[in-house]
Motif scaffolding. Sequence first.
Motif, PDB file in Angstrom:
ATOM      1  N   GLY A 100       0.754  -1.345  -0.166  1.00  0.00           N
ATOM      2  CA  GLY A 100       0.053   0.015   0.134  1.00  0.00           C
ATOM      3  C   GLY A 100       0.801   1.240   0.122  1.00  0.00           C
ATOM      4  O   GLY A 100       0.351   2.299   0.437  1.00  0.00           O
ATOM      5  N   GLU A 102       3.244   4.271  -2.057  1.00  0.00           N
ATOM      6  CA  GLU A 102       3.445   4.900  -3.384  1.00  0.00           C
ATOM      7  C   GLU A 102       4.970   4.745  -3.588  1.00  0.00           C
ATOM      8  O   GLU A 102       5.746   5.019  -2.749  1.00  0.00           O
ATOM      9  CB  GLU A 102       3.213   6.300  -3.153  1.00  0.00           C
ATOM     10  N   ARG A 134       1.820   7.729   2.792  1.00  0.00           N
ATOM     11  CA  ARG A 134       1.172   8.894   2.815  1.00  0.00           C
ATOM     12  C   ARG A 134       0.374   8.946   4.248  1.00  0.00           C
ATOM     13  O   ARG A 134      -0.257   7.967   4.592  1.00  0.00           O
ATOM     14  CB  ARG A 134       0.210   8.995   1.830  1.00  0.00           C
ATOM     15  N   ALA A 135       0.928   9.941   5.227  1.00  0.00           N
ATOM     16  CA  ALA A 135       0.034  10.120   6.298  1.00  0.00           C
ATOM     17  C   ALA A 135      -1.340  10.222   6.167  1.00  0.00           C
ATOM     18  O   ALA A 135      -1.579  11.274   5.325  1.00  0.00           O
ATOM     19  CB  ALA A 135       0.560  10.834   7.201  1.00  0.00           C
ATOM     20  N   PRO A 136      -2.324   9.823   6.522  1.00  0.00           N
ATOM     21  CA  PRO A 136      -3.661  10.357   6.579  1.00  0.00           C
ATOM     22  C   PRO A 136      -3.840  11.553   7.053  1.00  0.00           C
ATOM     23  O   PRO A 136      -3.437  11.968   8.032  1.00  0.00           O
ATOM     24  CB  PRO A 136      -4.359   9.424   7.348  1.00  0.00           C
ATOM     25  N   ARG A 137      -4.571  12.611   6.225  1.00  0.00           N
ATOM     26  CA  ARG A 137      -4.931  13.830   6.630  1.00  0.00           C
ATOM     27  C   ARG A 137      -3.809  14.434   6.929  1.00  0.00           C
ATOM     28  O   ARG A 137      -3.752  15.559   7.780  1.00  0.00           O
ATOM     29  CB  ARG A 137      -6.075  13.611   7.783  1.00  0.00           C
ATOM     30  N   ALA A 138      -2.713  14.364   6.174  1.00  0.00           N
ATOM     31  CA  ALA A 138      -1.637  15.302   6.411  1.00  0.00           C
ATOM     32  C   ALA A 138      -1.315  15.828   4.750  1.00  0.00           C
ATOM     33  O   ALA A 138      -1.501  15.369   3.897  1.00  0.00           O
ATOM     34  CB  ALA A 138      -0.405  14.572   6.828  1.00  0.00           C
ATOM     35  N   PRO A 139      -0.925  17.170   4.897  1.00  0.00           N
ATOM     36  CA  PRO A 139      -0.641  17.574   3.432  1.00  0.00           C
ATOM     37  C   PRO A 139       0.669  17.542   3.047  1.00  0.00           C
ATOM     38  O   PRO A 139       0.979  18.443   2.227  1.00  0.00           O
ATOM     39  CB  PRO A 139      -0.964  19.375   4.006  1.00  0.00           C
ATOM     40  N   ARG A 140       1.422  16.429   3.169  1.00  0.00           N
ATOM     41  CA  ARG A 140       2.529  16.243   2.361  1.00  0.00           C
ATOM     42  C   ARG A 140       3.606  17.254   2.807  1.00  0.00           C
ATOM     43  O   ARG A 140       4.407  17.705   2.086  1.00  0.00           O
ATOM     44  CB  ARG A 140       2.330  16.166   0.906  1.00  0.00           C
ATOM     45  N   THR A 141       3.925  17.910   3.851  1.00  0.00           N
ATOM     46  CA  THR A 141       4.702  18.914   4.275  1.00  0.00           C
ATOM     47  C   THR A 141       5.978  18.207   4.854  1.00  0.00           C
ATOM     48  O   THR A 141       6.982  19.000   4.901  1.00  0.00           O
ATOM     49  CB  THR A 141       4.093  20.016   5.122  1.00  0.00           C
ATOM     50  N   GLU A 142       5.558  17.193   5.790  1.00  0.00           N
ATOM     51  CA  GLU A 142       6.737  16.728   6.600  1.00  0.00           C
ATOM     52  C   GLU A 142       6.908  15.289   6.312  1.00  0.00           C
ATOM     53  O   GLU A 142       5.968  14.360   5.875  1.00  0.00           O
ATOM     54  CB  GLU A 142       6.433  16.672   8.222  1.00  0.00           C
ATOM     55  N   ARG A 171       1.418   0.949   7.634  1.00  0.00           N
ATOM     56  CA  ARG A 171       0.589   1.266   6.820  1.00  0.00           C
ATOM     57  C   ARG A 171      -0.656   1.008   7.192  1.00  0.00           C
ATOM     58  O   ARG A 171      -1.846   1.832   6.874  1.00  0.00           O
ATOM     59  CB  ARG A 171       0.606   0.244   5.392  1.00  0.00           C
ATOM     60  N   ILE A 174      -3.377   4.402  11.917  1.00  0.00           N
ATOM     61  CA  ILE A 174      -3.903   5.651  11.545  1.00  0.00           C
ATOM     62  C   ILE A 174      -3.244   6.875  12.005  1.00  0.00           C
ATOM     63  O   ILE A 174      -3.473   8.163  11.541  1.00  0.00           O
ATOM     64  CB  ILE A 174      -5.466   5.641  11.856  1.00  0.00           C
ATOM     65  N   GLY A 214       8.132  11.528  -6.788  1.00  0.00           N
ATOM     66  CA  GLY A 214       7.268  11.744  -5.542  1.00  0.00           C
ATOM     67  C   GLY A 214       8.113  12.256  -4.212  1.00  0.00           C
ATOM     68  O   GLY A 214       9.231  11.842  -4.278  1.00  0.00           O
ATOM     69  N   ARG A 215       7.512  12.990  -3.560  1.00  0.00           N
ATOM     70  CA  ARG A 215       8.073  13.575  -2.348  1.00  0.00           C
ATOM     71  C   ARG A 215       7.137  13.565  -1.206  1.00  0.00           C
ATOM     72  O   ARG A 215       6.335  13.735  -1.484  1.00  0.00           O
ATOM     73  CB  ARG A 215       8.811  14.935  -2.821  1.00  0.00           C
TER      74      ARG A 215
ATOM     75  N   GLN B 303      -8.598  18.662   5.335  1.00  0.00           N
ATOM     76  CA  GLN B 303      -7.301  18.053   6.081  1.00  0.00           C
ATOM     77  C   GLN B 303      -6.836  16.951   5.356  1.00  0.00           C
ATOM     78  O   GLN B 303      -7.542  15.954   5.183  1.00  0.00           O
ATOM     79  CB  GLN B 303      -8.064  17.422   7.674  1.00  0.00           C
ATOM     80  N   GLY B 304      -5.585  17.188   4.857  1.00  0.00           N
ATOM     81  CA  GLY B 304      -5.085  16.078   3.792  1.00  0.00           C
ATOM     82  C   GLY B 304      -4.918  16.503   2.665  1.00  0.00           C
ATOM     83  O   GLY B 304      -5.312  17.811   2.288  1.00  0.00           O
ATOM     84  N   TYR B 305      -4.386  15.896   1.787  1.00  0.00           N
ATOM     85  CA  TYR B 305      -3.987  16.386   0.509  1.00  0.00           C
ATOM     86  C   TYR B 305      -4.553  15.348  -0.422  1.00  0.00           C
ATOM     87  O   TYR B 305      -4.488  14.131  -0.507  1.00  0.00           O
ATOM     88  CB  TYR B 305      -2.393  16.273   0.458  1.00  0.00           C
ATOM     89  N   ARG B 307      -4.672  13.031  -3.322  1.00  0.00           N
ATOM     90  CA  ARG B 307      -3.757  12.391  -4.131  1.00  0.00           C
ATOM     91  C   ARG B 307      -4.288  11.977  -5.558  1.00  0.00           C
ATOM     92  O   ARG B 307      -4.981  11.140  -5.729  1.00  0.00           O
ATOM     93  CB  ARG B 307      -3.353  11.011  -3.701  1.00  0.00           C
ATOM     94  N   THR B 426      -8.458   9.220   5.509  1.00  0.00           N
ATOM     95  CA  THR B 426      -7.402   9.724   4.846  1.00  0.00           C
ATOM     96  C   THR B 426      -7.355  11.229   4.250  1.00  0.00           C
ATOM     97  O   THR B 426      -6.671  11.787   4.092  1.00  0.00           O
ATOM     98  CB  THR B 426      -6.779   8.833   3.850  1.00  0.00           C
ATOM     99  N   HIS B 461      -6.598   0.318   3.902  1.00  0.00           N
ATOM    100  CA  HIS B 461      -5.523  -0.223   4.925  1.00  0.00           C
ATOM    101  C   HIS B 461      -5.940   0.105   6.451  1.00  0.00           C
ATOM    102  O   HIS B 461      -5.687  -0.851   7.111  1.00  0.00           O
ATOM    103  CB  HIS B 461      -4.195   0.175   4.430  1.00  0.00           C
ATOM    104  N   THR B 462      -6.141   1.114   6.768  1.00  0.00           N
ATOM    105  CA  THR B 462      -6.248   1.497   7.968  1.00  0.00           C
ATOM    106  C   THR B 462      -7.549   1.157   8.532  1.00  0.00           C
ATOM    107  O   THR B 462      -7.845   1.457   9.844  1.00  0.00           O
ATOM    108  CB  THR B 462      -5.987   3.031   8.325  1.00  0.00           C
ATOM    109  N   GLU B 564       2.943  19.016  -8.783  1.00  0.00           N
ATOM    110  CA  GLU B 564       4.036  18.702  -7.755  1.00  0.00           C
ATOM    111  C   GLU B 564       4.561  19.913  -7.290  1.00  0.00           C
ATOM    112  O   GLU B 564       5.164  20.589  -8.558  1.00  0.00           O
ATOM    113  CB  GLU B 564       4.901  17.476  -8.238  1.00  0.00           C
TER     114      GLU B 564
END
Lengths: 613, 786
Positions: A100, A102, A134-142, A171, A174, A214-215, B303-305, B307, B426, B461-462, B564
Amino acid sequence: MGLLSDPNRRRALIGMLTRLNAPICMICYMAGVAWFMGLAFEPFTLRTYMSENAMGSTMVEERFPAGERALATGREFAAHKKKTGGMPVDWLVRTMQARGLEVYTQRFSRKLPFPDEDKERYMVKGTNVYGILRAPRAPRTEALVLSAPCSPGNENNQAVGILLGLAQYFRSQIYWAKDIIFLVNEHDLIGMQAWLEGYHHTNTTGMDWSPLQGRGGSIQAALSLELSSDVVTSLDLVLEGLNGQLPNLDLANLFYAFCQKIGVLCTTQGKLPRNDWDTTSGYSHAVQTMMLMVLKQASSRPWGDHGLFLRYHIEAASIKGVNSFRPYKTDATTVGRLLEGMYRKLNNLLERLHQSYFFYLMPSLTRFVSIGYYMPAFGLLALILLLRALDLWVQLSSPPTRTTEDGVEVVPASPGVLSILTPLVISHLTGVALYTLPVLSQELAVEHFPVSETEAVVLTAIAIYTGGTRSHDTHRLLAGEGTEQGWKVLKLVAVLYLAVLLGCTALINFSLGFILALTLVPLAAFITPHVPKTLSAVVMVILSPGLTLLFAVFFFQELQETPVTLQEGWMLYLSVISQGILDHALYGSLLYPLAALLVYPCWLLFWNILFWK
Amino acid sequence: MAARRCLGLWFFLITLCVVSTGADVLHTTPVTGTESSAAGTETVVARELPEAPSDPGEHTAAEPTREGEQNDRTRGGEQTLGQPTREEEQEQEKTREGEQTPAQPTREEEEEEEEQEQTRGEEEFTREEEEEELTREEEELTTEEEELTREEEEQTREEEELTTEEEELTTEEEELTREEEEQTREEEEEQQTTAQQEEQTKRWEATELEEEHVHDAAVPPLAGDPPAADPPSPPPSKDDFQEELVIRPLHSGDIYASFQFRTVWDADFMGDQKVSHYRLFPKSLGQVITKFSVRELHISFTQGYWRTMQWGQPYLPSPPGAELWVWFQDTVTDVDGTWKELTNVLSGIFCASLNFIDSTNTVQPSASFKPLGIGNVTDHSFLRYATLPREIVCTENLTPWKKLLPCGSKAGLSVLLKSEKLFHSTFHSQAVHVRPVCQDPQCRTTSMELRQTLNVVFDLHTSGQGKREWSLFKMFSRTLTEACPLASSSKVYVDVTDNPQGEQFELSPATPLLTQAVVLGDRRTYSVYDLTQQASFGSSRSLNMLLRWKAADGEMLRPLLHSERYVAGYGLQAGEIHTLIYNHHPYRAFPVLLLSAVPWYLRLYIHTLTVSSKGKDNRPSYIHYQPSKDRERPHLLEMLLQLPPNSVTEVTVEFERALLKWTEYTPDPNHGFYVGSSVISALVPSVVAMDTNSTLDRPLFSSFFPCKEEASYFMRVYTEPLLVNLPTPDFSMPYNVICLTCTVVAVGYGSLYNLLTRTFQVDEPSPGLAKRIANVIRRFRGVPLL
């Protein structure tokens, strides 16, 4: 400050300093060394403690269950690795996708300046595979990074297995607030360098890499895992990174805290912490641990894959599994739990790790010496240079009265600029030659001598190094006869030059600065043209940077309890030189240019003074 | 031009065809496949499944009849009655159009002729349609006929101003197109494709428009979905409420649920008399709109991005954190002051930190954000746009949002909105959109539309268990038992496009209703559950849809546009912002508008701005750059770029990190500082139009010319926000700093100052003790001292 504004007292002070210059210098030197040795004495050091609030109070319950499955994955990885004869890219991509993540790959290639005989590589081509959770509900900043190198042979398969096992377990959780990047890098440091450069889109070393797709935002912390056995007796923490940079001490504290909690033996420099500080053996154990750290840090090379992260201000450490003959073993599940706990704590971070120290030495994993404690040791050594400079300054500003009373000859002719500048320029040109020629002239050397490229580079370096000592003859042709005043001015310049050089080095990389100061300062203090030439020349050669490195190699082997014979030591010395040059070319380690362009010319200045005529 | 003529010809042919084969229609047995109806994009198809639901007596008898009736009432009635009006409108439009663009009259004439023909044909057809009222099923001819009506209507309304309630996308799109057109005209590089594109765009809008006209009284499509099986239109009331849930299974095994609640109120907030009696429309918002003269208000909390590469396009895109953009009425004089007050009030209403919106993060985009409602004010001095990328969205924002709903969380779809599940996901995004829409087709008066949306993605998954299945209960830990009694329509849609034969997943209970819509440039099929009908709930009196996957991961069509963004470089002095925009379309280029607002403490070096695609310099045709002012306003950079087909366009700009004043640092300075998402607004060629080999299910003559109604669609993509570290002093050591500073001042500066200012004098050697005693005695005696 009445002391300075009052001419009488100033005169008295200066008089005292010049009169007692030599004894004070001796005392300073001894005090500096003693202070340094005292740093390993436990009552003088502080116990480590967790500074970061976000990681301190809330201990999490680690629940990683799937150690056996991770090892099975590791074996599968090993099988695929053997089959493809390198990195099993497709298999890794598929496996990570099935978990699961990316998944992305990065290709890179690098032609080394000359063949690396230790690792037997010249044209390096490889692929990094990384999967982002990908962390759930996180905006890809950290993001956090967990990496495991894909090493040739049978190494590190378990590390990759645990990495994939953790990925699977992570994975399904949560609670992640930061993206987690699972990276399997090929060709260890070269792959890591390519990945980091790709991630930050910089190119500092001229490597070819394909851009990342991907970052996960800015990376907050990273751990690199090296594990080659199913069970381990202890885990070793490696902190020393590129150019002597160290990660924040809290990372070490975190590792130690979890080892304590889970009950895993943990070491640093391969040495367990001991409690018997009051015995001689306990103290010498601490000294050995600290000296190992000093030597590793002074080497300016990354001692694990984590070392390259530090340049990007990412706190990183390597965790190495050690399987020795001790009876107590730790299984993969426990290692996984330890890592899970660490990642959950790092996940809790609100800010980058910044609360604790960035400059420290560790005499054991539980004790540390901060910059405030170790800097005086260096300061005492550097003081000698200042005292000598003051002495010379005083001598120059109040020249001894001449014997000839003609009136014109009272003031001795001030030395021409040329007589000072010539040795400076020539010694630096020698330095430049030392820096550039070995790599440039390898083909020429291979053509004319029966050596390999690597040998050619190293031997050319040594040849230029020794040849440089003849440079003191050349300037005399240009500048003519040197005067008494001339060498004093030159020495004043050289001493101040050395003081600034060592001061700056010690601020960036204390260990390197201190080791250089230990050898170069006495030399700088006593060298004049009037000391016995042969004896002094021998001493100078012994204390020269090149031989310091040789001694350091032997000393390091001794400390690691793997003593080498003279022959082996010499071979090791040659390979260390080639590695140093390669580190500079591949990762941007600064030791080689520093030694070649600054330290060696500085030493040559003193050599010039010795042979002043 | 050729395209239009082609269309005309086509209509004529079809009309003839339909008329001649009209008799057969009656006898044609219904086919079950949905493929045949694929051509009719926005059409309503009532399908009766061969296997009847549990109580067949009522259901089978009543359902189709009513469906048919409704369809015909709306469609046929509208067509027959509405015809003259439309004609008038068309005339009006034409005159207006003639004034505006003098290039078109000849075409107009031609069209008129064609249209007359078509109208005739259509009237005939309508008659026939009435005849076969009851048995109207989907089949090839019907499809064609529907296509025909659609095409015809779109022709009629081609130039009509976009005044009725329409999808937000369409206006936006048109604006963009207009923008683009202006642009190209200015630079005198107008291309044929652009014109064609615009033409096509408008046609598509018209389609949408028509669709909504048909169902004007009943259910306008939400999120681009057309309603299926409309309930009887309620008597014209002043306000109206609809609710809807769209569920889209994603290929990764995740599931996407999108709620939309729409309240329309025929009240004139800007009129003279004050609006004081509120029924369905929330009073708190109504008062805000009146007080601050808001024309349009769009606010989203995310809340979240999203995908894009895994999930495809969202129905309503939104950036992480909070986003607020507002168009004010042109009567507002002090826009900045009003904006400030408005953000503070909204901050209270939504329990969010919107009060942190100030001039340092507010911009006035010149092109990217156009009004979505009616009104032709495009002076962007009345627009304010701000994002708060740091905003955390949680239950305290959800509760006030739910309170705006007429049914609260008591009944209807909103019972599903339980925070313990919504925030175990998510992706979570909730939004409120207020805009003026047309009240009637003539658009003489406007209504206020409030649209509340909530999008959530649940992760396979979660969610534990590891079984690839989803149900309403598993998602929301609730099931549906009733519609909101205040709602005129309450529906649940499930996207079954990739599942025509049930090979991907199994959906239970099965629903007899299917509908098709072109959503985001793709033709989608939806199963519809109408909650206003008891039959939907079955015997258990509750609806708990179950989706069970049969196949493993399917292949998703790669999104045509995604982006991106990241910060390159290391160290704390300089850096570089890279924005990558991917165009995955195999052969078509399309334009995008890139908007980025960067806070002032990243000092952009605009001379380092480079735009390149495929290794070549890509010159933006339009650049709007507003430099920042320290502590006052951010950088604003807007660009119109043409993305070459199958390419990556890279926009880079270097910046320098400013050193802030010590009070300006946040309490957690080492966390870093956020830079809000860039916004990419684009006209993306539609996937439907991309399908060149579409001769499978449609007549050959319909697919020769590449002009298709859904040629492109409007899309907005938000990039990731950035987290940038600024040079940060060590705040944990104020004591050390004070000590050090004091020492430096006292010792260093003091002594240096002393040395520099003191005048040195040769002082006399101090007199000996005897002399001093002698002097004392002398002073006593009054004799001069020694």
